[in-house]
Design an enzyme around this catalytic site. Structure first.
Site, PDB file in Angstrom:
ATOM      1  CB  THR A  10      -3.990  -2.823   7.769  1.00  0.00           C
ATOM      2  OG1 THR A  10      -3.515  -3.579   6.664  1.00  0.00           O
ATOM      3  CG2 THR A  10      -3.630  -3.516   9.068  1.00  0.00           C
ATOM      4  CE  LYS A  42      -1.807  -6.257   6.701  1.00  0.00           C
ATOM      5  NZ  LYS A  42      -0.632  -6.661   5.943  1.00  0.00           N
ATOM      6  CE  LYS A  86      -2.260   1.572   9.169  1.00  0.00           C
ATOM      7  NZ  LYS A  86      -2.936   0.547   8.400  1.00  0.00           N
TER       8      LYS A  86
HETATM    9  P1  NAP Z   1      -1.265   4.889   0.671  1.00  0.00           P
HETATM   10  O1  NAP Z   1      -0.408   4.757  -0.521  1.00  0.00           O
HETATM   11  O2  NAP Z   1      -0.939   5.904   1.685  1.00  0.00           O
HETATM   12  O3  NAP Z   1      -2.795   5.123   0.154  1.00  0.00           O
HETATM   13  C1  NAP Z   1      -3.790   5.476   1.057  1.00  0.00           C
HETATM   14  C2  NAP Z   1      -5.092   5.734   0.337  1.00  0.00           C
HETATM   15  O4  NAP Z   1      -6.061   6.173   1.319  1.00  0.00           O
HETATM   16  C3  NAP Z   1      -5.011   6.842  -0.720  1.00  0.00           C
HETATM   17  O5  NAP Z   1      -5.878   6.522  -1.790  1.00  0.00           O
HETATM   18  C4  NAP Z   1      -5.546   8.056   0.051  1.00  0.00           C
HETATM   19  O6  NAP Z   1      -6.090   9.059  -0.773  1.00  0.00           O
HETATM   20  C5  NAP Z   1      -6.633   7.402   0.854  1.00  0.00           C
HETATM   21  N1  NAP Z   1      -7.062   8.204   2.002  1.00  0.00           N
HETATM   22  C6  NAP Z   1      -6.363   8.474   3.129  1.00  0.00           C
HETATM   23  N2  NAP Z   1      -7.083   9.241   3.952  1.00  0.00           N
HETATM   24  C7  NAP Z   1      -8.273   9.468   3.341  1.00  0.00           C
HETATM   25  C8  NAP Z   1      -9.437  10.186   3.691  1.00  0.00           C
HETATM   26  N3  NAP Z   1      -9.541  10.821   4.865  1.00  0.00           N
HETATM   27  N4  NAP Z   1     -10.459  10.203   2.814  1.00  0.00           N
HETATM   28  C9  NAP Z   1     -10.372   9.560   1.624  1.00  0.00           C
HETATM   29  N5  NAP Z   1      -9.298   8.856   1.235  1.00  0.00           N
HETATM   30  C10 NAP Z   1      -8.255   8.816   2.082  1.00  0.00           C
HETATM   31  O7  NAP Z   1      -1.364   3.498   1.471  1.00  0.00           O
HETATM   32  P2  NAP Z   1      -1.127   2.010   0.903  1.00  0.00           P
HETATM   33  O8  NAP Z   1       0.303   1.673   1.058  1.00  0.00           O
HETATM   34  O9  NAP Z   1      -1.817   1.850  -0.402  1.00  0.00           O
HETATM   35  O10 NAP Z   1      -1.903   1.177   2.041  1.00  0.00           O
HETATM   36  C11 NAP Z   1      -3.317   1.097   2.066  1.00  0.00           C
HETATM   37  C12 NAP Z   1      -3.722   0.127   3.187  1.00  0.00           C
HETATM   38  O11 NAP Z   1      -3.157  -1.167   2.928  1.00  0.00           O
HETATM   39  C13 NAP Z   1      -3.211   0.535   4.571  1.00  0.00           C
HETATM   40  O12 NAP Z   1      -4.170   0.193   5.533  1.00  0.00           O
HETATM   41  C14 NAP Z   1      -1.941  -0.301   4.743  1.00  0.00           C
HETATM   42  O13 NAP Z   1      -1.649  -0.532   6.109  1.00  0.00           O
HETATM   43  C15 NAP Z   1      -2.337  -1.575   4.007  1.00  0.00           C
HETATM   44  N6  NAP Z   1      -1.245  -2.359   3.407  1.00  0.00           N
HETATM   45  C16 NAP Z   1      -0.205  -1.723   2.763  1.00  0.00           C
HETATM   46  C17 NAP Z   1       0.797  -2.501   2.187  1.00  0.00           C
HETATM   47  C18 NAP Z   1       1.961  -1.851   1.479  1.00  0.00           C
HETATM   48  O14 NAP Z   1       2.971  -2.556   1.250  1.00  0.00           O
HETATM   49  N7  NAP Z   1       1.910  -0.600   1.108  1.00  0.00           N
HETATM   50  C19 NAP Z   1       0.743  -3.887   2.247  1.00  0.00           C
HETATM   51  C20 NAP Z   1      -0.340  -4.502   2.881  1.00  0.00           C
HETATM   52  C21 NAP Z   1      -1.328  -3.714   3.455  1.00  0.00           C
HETATM   53  P3  NAP Z   1      -5.133  10.228  -1.353  1.00  0.00           P
HETATM   54  O15 NAP Z   1      -4.492   9.633  -2.582  1.00  0.00           O
HETATM   55  O16 NAP Z   1      -6.057  11.334  -1.634  1.00  0.00           O
HETATM   56  O17 NAP Z   1      -4.128  10.558  -0.275  1.00  0.00           O
END
Ligand code: NAP
Length: 291
Positions: free
Chosen positions: A96, A171, A239
């Site tokens: 997102t 989104k 965010k």
């Molecule tokens: P998350 O658990 O925090 O995972 C984030 C991912 O991004 C991890 O693989 C992290 O790697 C990677 N990352 C962050 N900074 C980075 C960098 N500088 N270089 C390389 N990799 C990096 O987040 P999530 O909940 O999966 O969400 C992911 C996306 O989906 C977000 O945009 C969120 O808004 C969206 N989303 C989330 C949900 C939900 O319910 N969680 C639902 C719909 C949409 P590391 O493992 O090394 O930290």
């Protein structure tokens, strides 16, 4: 069948990539923190050492990363996605991020001959595990059709909104509703408790009413126990509300609930709840009303 690449194995990316593997797809994986690739490699994925290697060895590259900064880093770093981009490669960004950044990243990829789609998702971790996400798509429609078999594994429905950036706009629209509902439930519970009502009965009343939702049921135990293990972290909701505010300002529109919600989630983030589930906004409201 295409060879798939997956970059970003966080809360969402890991179950999504796992679903592709379990459906029989060939999947190459990369994550900045290497240990998160282990459950995937144990299930048959191939771990590669950089985003560049992922692009070199895959046809369609999915990205599920925190925010724009993460996407920019993965695209532009040494050994990043752009270093290996060439005609025929497709990048499907499911993170997102803002519509503006989406269009800028799409240009970077297309300058090197590739195609970049925005395909963020609606639905949290449980929904991702169940392969029931809603895929919210923007970008080249023919390329989306090529990706459709994989979207069908990840989700129950793909909604195409138009050119690059439109998926990201859509989104943000649905996450505005999510943020407002999250704060609404929190305020309702604080109001009820301050009125001396039994919380369990209030949770039951909402469950039995027309205002019951899958979202509410998914988070009911969190409200009950006041423990908020994260599915969708406060910092990510905050965010998104920041991105919504920036878009609203850019479009010169006034959204009072978006303004209020943005302030509350930001304060929850700043008051030690960044890594808790978004439902912890209830805790923030409760703490603000303890006197
Ligand atoms: P998350 O658990 O925090 O995972 C984030 C991912 O991004 C991890 O693989 C992290 O790697 C990677 N990352 C962050 N900074 C980075 C960098 N500088 N270089 C390389 N990799 C990096 O987040 P999530 O909940 O999966 O969400 C992911 C996306 O989906 C977000 O945009 C969120 O808004 C969206 N989303 C989330 C949900 C939900 O319910 N969680 C639902 C719909 C949409 P590391 O493992 O090394 O930290």
């Amino acid at each position: 069948m295409h060879t798939l690449g997956w970059i970003g194995l966080g809360h969402m990316g890991a179950p999504m990539a796992m679903n592709l593997l379990q459906a029989g797809c060939k999947v190459n994986v990369y994550n900045r923190s290497r240990e998160k690739t282990t459950p995937l490699t144990e299930s048959g994925a191939t771990r590669l050492n950089s985003p560049k290697e992922i692009v070199e060895q895959s046809d369609i590259i999915f990205m599920m990363l925190s925010d724009s900064n993460a996407v920019r880093a993965v695209l532009t770093q040494e050994n990043g996605v752009l270093a290996a981009m060439r005609p025929g490669k497709v990048v499907v960004d499911m993170s997102t991020i803002s519509p503006e950044d989406t269009m800028s990243f799409a240009s970077m990829v297309s300058e090197r001959g590739g195609v970049y789609l925005d395909a963020p998702v609606s639905g949290s971790v449980g929904v991702a595990k169940a392969g029931q996400l809603v895929i919210i798509a923007g970008g080249d429609q023919q390329t989306i059709e090529i990706c459709q078999p994989y979207f069908n594994i990840l989700g129950k429905k793909t909604i195409y909104f138009g050119s690059s950036g439109k998926g990201s706009s859509a989104k943000l629209a649905i996450n505005l509703l999510l943020g407002v509902i999250g704060q609404g439930i929190g305020e309702t519970l604080v109001f009820a408790e301050k009125s001396g009502l039994d919380k369990e009965k209030v949770l039951d009343m909402i469950s039995q009413s027309a205002l019951n939702t899958a979202l509410f049921q998914g988070k009911k135990d969190m409200y009950r126990n006041e423990e908020f293990p994260s599915a969708f972290m406060v910092e990510l909701m905050s965010k998104d509300l920041g991105l919504i505010k920036a878009e609203a300002d850019r479009m010169n529109i006034t959204l009072p609930l978006a303004e209020a919600t943005n302030i509350t989630y930001r304060s929850a983030k700043e008051n030690g709840k960044a890594k808790l589930d978004m439902a912890a906004v209830y805790l923030e409201l409760k703490e603000k009303n303890t006197r």
